[in-house]
Design an enzyme around this catalytic site. Structure first.
Site, PDB file in Angstrom:
ATOM      1  CD  GLU A   6      -6.924  -1.871  -0.996  1.00 11.75           C
ATOM      2  OE1 GLU A   6      -5.685  -2.442  -0.477  1.00 11.75           O
ATOM      3  OE2 GLU A   6      -7.885  -2.331  -0.475  1.00 11.75           O
TER       4      GLU A   6
ATOM      5  CD  GLU B 241     -10.910  -1.584  -3.114  1.00 14.80           C
ATOM      6  OE1 GLU B 241     -10.675  -1.224  -2.102  1.00 14.80           O
ATOM      7  OE2 GLU B 241     -10.941  -2.908  -3.296  1.00 14.80           O
TER       8      GLU B 241
ATOM      9  CE  LYS C 112      -4.165  -1.867   2.041  1.00 11.48           C
ATOM     10  NZ  LYS C 112      -3.816  -3.215   1.900  1.00 11.48           N
TER      11      LYS C 112
ATOM     12  CD  GLU D 191      -5.142   6.042   3.705  1.00  9.88           C
ATOM     13  OE1 GLU D 191      -4.310   6.046   2.615  1.00  9.88           O
ATOM     14  OE2 GLU D 191      -6.008   5.421   3.381  1.00  9.88           O
TER      15      GLU D 191
ATOM     16  CG  ASN E 260      -7.836  -5.067  -4.364  1.00  4.88           C
ATOM     17  OD1 ASN E 260      -7.086  -5.537  -3.178  1.00  4.88           O
ATOM     18  ND2 ASN E 260      -8.857  -4.152  -4.030  1.00  4.88           N
TER      19      ASN E 260
END
Length: 666
Positions: free
Chosen positions: A288, A275, A116, A200, A290
């Protein structure tokens, strides 16, 4: 094209991949742990290989065992599904060494997007909007508090290698940050073997919207519209839909193009998902990527007509995409409900055991069921508690939602707890109907948890009529018993009843309708009910005054337990004399267990934080229970003294098993 592929996964996604492979004429190999030897994916595949004990870190996560299964069966490619090894670059490299194709992206994309922190930096370089935060590794708890203070609360603590809601905590102050960092780190190690956590800014009133992408090895990268995944509980998606009821066409296009730009930056191939978190003004920020198939991919398939698994297999075979960006439209609306083996009335805690009865709704053009279980099968404590994904389609969102609610009514599951009542309740909320939900929807709508009172039956008289219909059929059958036709019990059918519906009473008169069915007069309201229901059927399909209804039925020693639209009712149909006697029955109170801490779920007792004789203040930790890889902290509800500890750390717990006994207040 490949002749044989191995699916390095289990459950519903393994079954899903097998279906597409079978359609393409490709043979499949299933792998399974000792706990899954009788699983549905094992039965469906052409071949199956045992790869180890029940625990996933001794079976599905052991690359060596899967590599051996590949060699032994001669599989030419591997589909990893999601979870387990699906985003492990070492697995891709291991397959490449033996000349086996990985049905997914290559190492570069997996490594870059699987981390991430690194993925956020890459997104920034690719011109993708990102959430403000600290992308370096957090050293310790004090460092986490320092960084959080600079960013500004609330903040989100995330495991760098995380996913599926594990290793993720929200903190609104320093105390929550300290506790959240410790728990996120612990879950990250337990679930992913990686203790790195980053922080974050937590965006309030957010919507979670993701873009499905598809890319080949010939330079073609497409976005297949978006999915709205804002209905979440503890960061785990519950209901997803496509398209989003929130996005404008312009925002959809901008998000899609940024997702494509990110995919191209890492030379992405195969299906993947980018996302985003979207605020109330449709500003969107990268969360992120996937690098695998998503759980919710079926809703994209239903509105685009594209089989994503088939496309993944073709891309891995080196084929060029046969579709262009302009070919991708939006046909109707699709929605997915995740049906979990969990008890919403006990804090959504996992439920394990045997599926004593399992009857999913019939699949059609508007209803799809992706599942990996069957009647008589086991829901194991070792894996994710998902029973199935229920997907519906409609020409618009309203029709799709009605199709989903009807399908949920028809989903009959007994033997384990499940969340169907909760799913039905969510879809009845006005905010959901209006499409104005955020990722805070569940927390805001159910701040004190979920209980049966939150899904009241809109019109109890419908269920009263159903109970009267069944009682009348029983009475008609009884008078047909040999020797009962004349005199005595079977001489005359009773038409007047008193119906006990939970704590309410209704007077009802039931008479045969001259055409068909029965006319039921319930306290002055006339209902005409028609049904072809037969004795023993758990689903009661009927037409009541022109409206179709499906009710689930469980027979009780006296009366019925009825389930409809998420609500449950205990109904007794009595003669007037029986009703008088029923009112005189004494109430048997359940035993008082307030002096005990009982296990709210089956699981592993990780630790006990107290000793016998210890004084504990309200809010202090008593123990930690792990279930489905999630840690659940049990805390004291009030000041107590520990009298006896009944369970030991490291032991397995069953539901309602005694863990700790407290000194009595008497």
């Amino acid at each position: 094209m490949f002749d044989k592929i191995l699916i390095a996964n289990r459950g519903e996604i393994a079954c899903r991949v097998i279906k597409s492979a079978r359609k393409m004429g490709i043979k499949t190999v299933a792998v399974y742990s000792e706990a899954d030897k009788e699983a549905l994916h094992v039965e469906m595949a052409d071949e199956a290989v045992c790869i180890g004990p029940a625990a996933s870190n001794q079976s599905y996560l052991v690359m060596e065992n899967i590599i051996k299964a590949i060699k032994d069966t001669g599989a030419q490619a591997v589909h990893p599904g999601y979870g387990f090894l699906s985003e492990n670059p070492a697995f891709f490299d291991a397959l490449a060494e033996i000349g086996v194709e990985f049905i997914g992206p290559e190492t570069l994309a997996i490594k870059a997007m699987g981390d991430k922190i690194e993925s956020k930096l890459l997104a920034q370089k690719a011109g993708v909007s990102t959430v403000p935060g600290y992308t370096e590794v957090i050293k310790d708890t004090d460092h986490a508090v320092e960084i959080a203070g600079k960013i500004g609360y609330p903040v989100m603590l995330k495991a760098s290698a995380g996913g599926g809601g594990k290793g993720m905590r929200v903190a609104y102050d320093e105390a929550e940050c300290r506790d959240g960092f410790e728990r996120a780190t612990s879950e990250a190690v337990s679930s992913f073997g990686d203790d790195r956590v980053f922080i974050e800014k937590f965006i309030e009133e957010p919507r979670h919207i993701e873009i499905q992408i598809l890319a080949d090895t010939h330079g073609n990268t497409l976005y297949l519209n978006e999915r709205e995944c804002s209905i979440q509980r503890r960061h785990q998606k519950v209901i997803e839909e496509a398209p989003s009821p929130f996005l404008t066409p312009e925002t959809r296009k901008n998000m899609g193009e940024e997702a494509v730009a990110l995919a191209k930056a890492v030379n992405y191939r195969s299906a993947g998902t980018v996302e985003f978190i979207v605020d109330k003004d449709q500003n969107f920020y990268f969360l992120e990527m996937n690098t695998r198939l998503q759980v919710e991919h079926p809703v994209t398939e239903l509105i685009t007509g594209i089989d994503l698994v088939e496309e993944m297999i073709k891309v891995a075979d080196g084929q060029e995409l046969s579709i262009k960006q302009d070919d991708i439209g939006i046909n109707g609306w699709s929605m997915e409900s995740r049906v979990y083996a969990e008890d919403p009335f006990r804090g959504f805690l996992p439920s394990t055991g045997r599926l004593i009865k399992y009857r999913p709704p019939v699949e059609s053009d508007t209803v799809r069921v992706d599942t990996g279980v069957y009647e008589g099968g086991e829901i194991s404590m070792f894996y994710d508690p998902m029973i199935a994904k229920l997907i519906t389609w409609g020409k618009d969102r309203a029709e799709c939602t009605e199709n989903m609610k009807r399908a949920l009514d028809e989903y009959y599951i007994r033997g384990v707890g499940h969340n169907i009542s909760f799913l039905n309740a969510v879809m009845s909320k006005q905010r959901f109907i209006d499409g104005t939900m955020t990722t805070n929807f569940i927390a805001e709508e159910y701040p004190d948890g979920f209980d049966a009172s939150m899904v009241p039956q809109k019109d109890p008289k419908n269920l009263v009529a159903v109970a009267c219909f069944m009682k009348r059929m029983e009475a008609e059958r009884e008078v047909m018993i040999s020797g009962q036709m004349e005199g005595g019990y079977g001489r005359q059918l009773n038409d007047e009843w008193v119906v006990q519906y939970n704590d309410e009473k209704f007077e009802a008169t039931v008479t045969p309708n001259p055409t068909d069915g029965y006319d039921v007069d319930i306290s002055g309201t006339m209902l005409h009910i028609r049904s072809e229901w037969t004795f023993g059927e758990p689903l009661f399909f009927a037409d009541i005054n022109g409206t179709e209804i499906c009710v689930q039925i469980d027979a009780l020693p006296v009366g019925y337990s009825l389930f409809h639209a998420g609500a449950q009712a205990t109904v007794k149909v009595l003669t007037k004399r029986q009703a008088e006697l029923n009112d005189l029955m004494p109430y048997k109170a359940p035993p008082d267990m307030s002096a005990f801490l009982l296990s709210p779920m089956p699981g592993l007792l990780l630790s006990v934080a107290v000793e016998e004789g210890q004084e504990v203040k309200a809010g202090e930790e008593l123990c930690v229970i792990e279930a489905m890889k999630m840690e659940n902290i049990m805390r004291a509800e009030k000041d107590v003294i520990i009298k006896k500890i009944h369970a030991s750390a490291g032991g397995s717990l069953s539901v309602d098993e005694k863990i700790i006994e407290f000194e009595s207040d008497d």
